[in-house]
Scaffold this motif. Sequence first.
Motif, PDB file in Angstrom:
ATOM      1  N   ASN A  83     -29.239 -54.080  -8.180  1.00 55.69           N
ATOM      2  CA  ASN A  83     -30.400 -53.788  -7.342  1.00 55.69           C
ATOM      3  C   ASN A  83     -30.378 -52.357  -6.806  1.00 55.69           C
ATOM      4  O   ASN A  83     -31.429 -51.740  -6.601  1.00 55.69           O
ATOM      5  CB  ASN A  83     -30.477 -54.776  -6.180  1.00 55.69           C
ATOM      6  N   ASP A  84     -29.173 -51.826  -6.597  1.00 56.52           N
ATOM      7  CA  ASP A  84     -29.028 -50.468  -6.067  1.00 56.52           C
ATOM      8  C   ASP A  84     -28.952 -49.412  -7.174  1.00 56.52           C
ATOM      9  O   ASP A  84     -28.754 -48.222  -6.885  1.00 56.52           O
ATOM     10  CB  ASP A  84     -27.773 -50.366  -5.192  1.00 56.52           C
ATOM     11  N   ASN A  85     -29.078 -49.860  -8.439  1.00 55.43           N
ATOM     12  CA  ASN A  85     -29.024 -48.945  -9.595  1.00 55.43           C
ATOM     13  C   ASN A  85     -27.728 -48.137  -9.638  1.00 55.43           C
ATOM     14  O   ASN A  85     -27.717 -46.968 -10.039  1.00 55.43           O
ATOM     15  CB  ASN A  85     -30.229 -47.989  -9.588  1.00 55.43           C
ATOM     16  N   VAL A 142     -25.058 -58.455  -8.366  1.00 58.64           N
ATOM     17  CA  VAL A 142     -26.475 -58.395  -8.017  1.00 58.64           C
ATOM     18  C   VAL A 142     -26.766 -57.159  -7.179  1.00 58.64           C
ATOM     19  O   VAL A 142     -27.750 -56.440  -7.419  1.00 58.64           O
ATOM     20  CB  VAL A 142     -26.897 -59.675  -7.268  1.00 58.64           C
ATOM     21  N   GLN A 143     -25.918 -56.883  -6.213  1.00 56.91           N
ATOM     22  CA  GLN A 143     -26.146 -55.749  -5.311  1.00 56.91           C
ATOM     23  C   GLN A 143     -26.092 -54.423  -6.061  1.00 56.91           C
ATOM     24  O   GLN A 143     -26.938 -53.538  -5.862  1.00 56.91           O
ATOM     25  CB  GLN A 143     -25.106 -55.754  -4.187  1.00 56.91           C
ATOM     26  N   VAL A 202     -33.331 -59.170 -16.252  1.00 55.37           N
ATOM     27  CA  VAL A 202     -32.290 -58.995 -15.234  1.00 55.37           C
ATOM     28  C   VAL A 202     -31.800 -60.334 -14.694  1.00 55.37           C
ATOM     29  O   VAL A 202     -30.588 -60.565 -14.568  1.00 55.37           O
ATOM     30  CB  VAL A 202     -32.805 -58.096 -14.090  1.00 55.37           C
ATOM     31  N   ASN A 203     -32.711 -61.234 -14.377  1.00 56.21           N
ATOM     32  CA  ASN A 203     -32.295 -62.516 -13.790  1.00 56.21           C
ATOM     33  C   ASN A 203     -31.452 -63.332 -14.761  1.00 56.21           C
ATOM     34  O   ASN A 203     -30.419 -63.901 -14.378  1.00 56.21           O
ATOM     35  CB  ASN A 203     -33.508 -63.318 -13.340  1.00 56.21           C
TER      36      ASN A 203
END
Length: 314
Positions: free
Chosen positions: A144-146, A140-141, A209-210
Amino acid sequence: MEPLFLNPLFMDRIWGGTALKDKFNYNIPSKNTGECWAISSHENGDCTISNGEFTGMTLSHLWNNEKHLFGNVNGDKFPLLTKILDANDNLSVQVHPDDEYANINESGELGKTECWYIIDCDDDAEMIFGHNAKSKQELVQMINDNKWDDLLKKVKIKKGDFFYVPSGTIHALCKGTLVLETQQNSDTTYRVYDYDRRDNNGNKRELHVNKSIDVTTTPHKVPDNVYSKILDKSFELTTFVDNNFFSVHKLNTFGKCSFEHDKPFSLCSVLDGKGSLICNAKEYQLNKGCNFIIPATIDNFNLDGNLEMIISHI
């Protein structure tokens, strides 16, 4: 009983090209044709029969009304789907759900475990296969950070390679790749990343994404593929995968050869060469790009010629 030859269907894709015409002489609809649905009964692409008493009928119609052709196998849906994919550009980075998740979240759709045989590719071609996240939290991280370069695993590929892609595997074909795909009969794809590209109308494609995070296997597991091979003076048969979802084989013939057929049905795609199929004293010409099903009602068949084929069955 005769084999069932099918009329392929073609799908425009943002990443498609003209290889399906250039390599197989298919009559494609555009210069962005990405997919040939070669043997399909899915509601989004239902192939019709091109020969014999069932000419013009859809594969789904036969599955629902002529179950004896398929060994009276149980199930509401024909279980397999064969595609040929022209990745003229990178496909989205994606992942597919398993049967349980798809059934709950996609209105009863099947999950999508698939596999790829590399028909041809550029010399420097590669694919995305798996990820480097050690946990779901890290996955996930990184999303989220691409941090796509850190997250995604890339592998070099070459003509003749085979990849088994279980549901839950993050993956993507990349530019310069022509692939035969054998998969569960599903059209459920979750895009996790699409390079921020836009279509002709300036719109980005939808991401999921989810759901992608929900279904991604973490950490990534490399499938343990063990191939087997049968060598004969007239043919070579390689088994790539044999499991509860499907069995997939590559058959190369060198003249006349005979085979018993003890499967409920077999899906056959001719990737190269020419020859003939003989069933019940009737001969059918085979050329590059032919796709057909050998039904349960055919107990044995002969092949004659120099052919390269992919054959699959449940």
